[in-house]
Scaffold this motif. Structure first.
Motif, mmCIF file in Angstrom:
data_model
loop_
_atom_site.group_PDB
_atom_site.id
_atom_site.type_symbol
_atom_site.label_atom_id
_atom_site.label_comp_id
_atom_site.label_asym_id
_atom_site.label_seq_id
_atom_site.Cartn_x
_atom_site.Cartn_y
_atom_site.Cartn_z
ATOM 1 N N LEU A 69 4.011 2.562 -6.872
ATOM 2 C CA LEU A 69 3.611 3.240 -5.641
ATOM 3 C C LEU A 69 4.779 3.993 -5.005
ATOM 4 N N GLN A 70 6.002 3.614 -5.360
ATOM 5 C CA GLN A 70 7.155 4.336 -4.834
ATOM 6 C C GLN A 70 7.207 5.767 -5.355
ATOM 7 N N LEU A 71 6.537 6.015 -6.482
ATOM 8 C CA LEU A 71 6.530 7.352 -7.064
ATOM 9 C C LEU A 71 5.482 8.237 -6.427
ATOM 10 N N LEU A 72 4.559 7.646 -5.676
ATOM 11 C CA LEU A 72 3.497 8.408 -5.043
ATOM 12 C C LEU A 72 3.882 8.755 -3.611
ATOM 13 N N PRO A 73 3.378 9.858 -3.097
ATOM 14 C CA PRO A 73 3.708 10.247 -1.722
ATOM 15 C C PRO A 73 3.090 9.293 -0.708
ATOM 16 N N THR A 74 3.826 9.040 0.354
ATOM 17 C CA THR A 74 3.343 8.238 1.467
ATOM 18 C C THR A 74 2.916 9.176 2.597
ATOM 19 N N PRO A 75 1.800 8.891 3.248
ATOM 20 C CA PRO A 75 1.401 9.756 4.374
ATOM 21 C C PRO A 75 2.540 9.938 5.360
ATOM 22 N N LYS A 87 5.972 -1.228 4.017
ATOM 23 C CA LYS A 87 4.757 -1.916 4.465
ATOM 24 C C LYS A 87 3.518 -1.242 3.898
ATOM 25 N N TRP A 88 3.521 0.081 3.828
ATOM 26 C CA TRP A 88 2.397 0.813 3.258
ATOM 27 C C TRP A 88 2.166 0.387 1.811
ATOM 28 N N ARG A 89 3.241 0.342 1.018
ATOM 29 C CA ARG A 89 3.099 -0.058 -0.383
ATOM 30 C C ARG A 89 2.653 -1.514 -0.489
ATOM 31 N N ASN A 90 3.220 -2.377 0.342
ATOM 32 C CA ASN A 90 2.888 -3.794 0.304
ATOM 33 C C ASN A 90 1.406 -4.018 0.587
ATOM 34 N N ILE A 91 0.864 -3.310 1.574
ATOM 35 C CA ILE A 91 -0.545 -3.494 1.929
ATOM 36 C C ILE A 91 -1.445 -2.881 0.861
ATOM 37 N N CYS A 92 -1.034 -1.780 0.258
ATOM 38 C CA CYS A 92 -1.821 -1.198 -0.831
ATOM 39 C C CYS A 92 -1.958 -2.174 -1.997
ATOM 40 N N VAL A 93 -0.867 -2.850 -2.348
ATOM 41 C CA VAL A 93 -0.922 -3.853 -3.412
ATOM 42 C C VAL A 93 -1.846 -5.002 -3.015
ATOM 43 N N SER A 94 -1.771 -5.437 -1.760
ATOM 44 C CA SER A 94 -2.645 -6.502 -1.282
ATOM 45 C C SER A 94 -4.107 -6.070 -1.320
ATOM 46 N N LEU A 95 -4.365 -4.806 -1.043
ATOM 47 C CA LEU A 95 -5.731 -4.285 -1.093
ATOM 48 C C LEU A 95 -6.294 -4.368 -2.506
ATOM 49 N N VAL A 96 -5.495 -4.004 -3.494
ATOM 50 C CA VAL A 96 -5.939 -4.085 -4.890
ATOM 51 C C VAL A 96 -6.275 -5.531 -5.249
ATOM 52 N N HIS A 97 -5.406 -6.457 -4.852
ATOM 53 C CA HIS A 97 -5.652 -7.868 -5.137
ATOM 54 C C HIS A 97 -6.939 -8.352 -4.487
ATOM 55 N N SER A 98 -7.168 -8.000 -3.240
ATOM 56 C CA SER A 98 -8.364 -8.450 -2.526
ATOM 57 C C SER A 98 -9.634 -7.894 -3.161
ATOM 58 N N LEU A 99 -9.591 -6.620 -3.557
ATOM 59 C CA LEU A 99 -10.759 -6.015 -4.193
ATOM 60 C C LEU A 99 -11.116 -6.726 -5.492
ATOM 61 N N LEU A 100 -10.113 -6.982 -6.329
ATOM 62 C CA LEU A 100 -10.362 -7.634 -7.611
ATOM 63 C C LEU A 100 -10.880 -9.053 -7.430
ATOM 64 N N THR A 101 -10.203 -9.838 -6.601
ATOM 65 C CA THR A 101 -10.547 -11.243 -6.435
ATOM 66 C C THR A 101 -11.863 -11.418 -5.686
#
Length: 268
Positions: free
Chosen positions: A23-29, A38-52
């Motif tokens: 995610l560090q390679l992608l642009p941040t708003p 924090k933006w990257r951290n929450i994005c990773v948490s979002l992926v985990h929540s969706l899968l689980t």
């Protein structure tokens, strides 16, 4: 823990850490430029929540006997769910997220989330180590459906999209899923544990009861916070010379400044 479990846990850890680095390679708003970590951290948490969360909902929909008999009721493949959720998916995620928190925050800033991670891992690991309580574990994973909305709400806050229609819809969805997929499952698990306490080892009753109490208290506190900040105080007033908004704040018609920062109210 079986060697295969360790391998899957390591793979999950590597995948979530790799996702964070990717995610560090992608642009941040631009509005979240000051909170890129924090933006990257929450994005990773979002992926985990969706899968689980989606996996738990699908499993219970296809095999409702897991809820009817939380100790022994599960199809043969259901043993793969806690073994890929814990120790693999959640444990790998919690280890990766804990590492990320400690790398970017002080222990004083991250202690609440680290305690939350430890409680969840301790409770779900019972299903993996014993081969029982699979249904109970799957029901507990329904909470991740609410976490999905919580993470979306946080991303909107970081991108300065509050107040907005998207933020309002997300807030109401967060409250609805908090009641349906967090408080209802927690209440059901608490009642079931109380009714079956004579059939369950005392150590598991204490562990489960402690975990439910901690997560329940955090959930209620979070729900009250969102209800007050997003609903009861969502009365925007026309801009005036004496009522200026600053970054991360919103002003009510009575002039009170509201800071939108949920750094201490995050649930994974």
């Amino acid at each position: 823990m079986a060697p295969s479990g360790l391998l899957v846990t390591g793979a999950s850890f590597a995948a979530f850490r790799g996702l964070h680095w990717g995610l560090q390679l992608l642009p941040t708003p631009g509005s979240a430029a000051q909170n890129r970590w924090k933006w990257r951290n929450i994005c990773v948490s979002l992926v985990h929540s969706l899968l689980t969360g989606a996996g738990a909902l699908l499993g219970l929909s296809l095999y409702p006997q897991m809820a009817a008999d939380p100790i022994h009721g599960h199809p043969p493949w259901a043993l793969l769910l806690p073994n890929t959720s814990l120790p693999s998916l959640p444990t790998g995620y919690f280890l990766a997220d804990g590492t990320d928190l400690l790398w970017n925050q002080t222990l004083g800033q991250a202690w609440d989330l680290l305690c939350h991670h430890a409680v969840v891992v301790s409770c779900l690991s019972t299903a993996v180590l014993s081969g029982h309580y699979v249904g109970f574990s799957v029901v507990s994973l329904l909470l991740e459906l609410n976490s999905t909305c919580l993470h979306l709400r946080q991303l909107l806050l970081l991108s300065r999209q509050a107040p907005s229609l998207a933020f309002s819809v997300t807030s109401w969805a967060t409250l609805a899923t908090l009641a349906l997929f967090r408080l209802v499952p927690l209440g059901w698990m608490s009642l079931w544990l109380f009714q079956q306490c004579h059939q369950i080892p005392l150590a598991l009753v204490i562990l489960g009861g402690t975990g439910l109490a901690i997560v329940g208290a955090m959930s209620i506190s979070l729900g009250v916070h969102i209800l007050v900040s997003d609903v009861l105080r969502s009365r925007p007033c026309p801009p005036t010379l004496g009522n200026k908004e600053t970054r991360g704040t919103r002003t009510e018609c009575d002039g009170e400044s509201i800071t939108r920062d949920d750094s201490t109210l995050r649930l994974r």
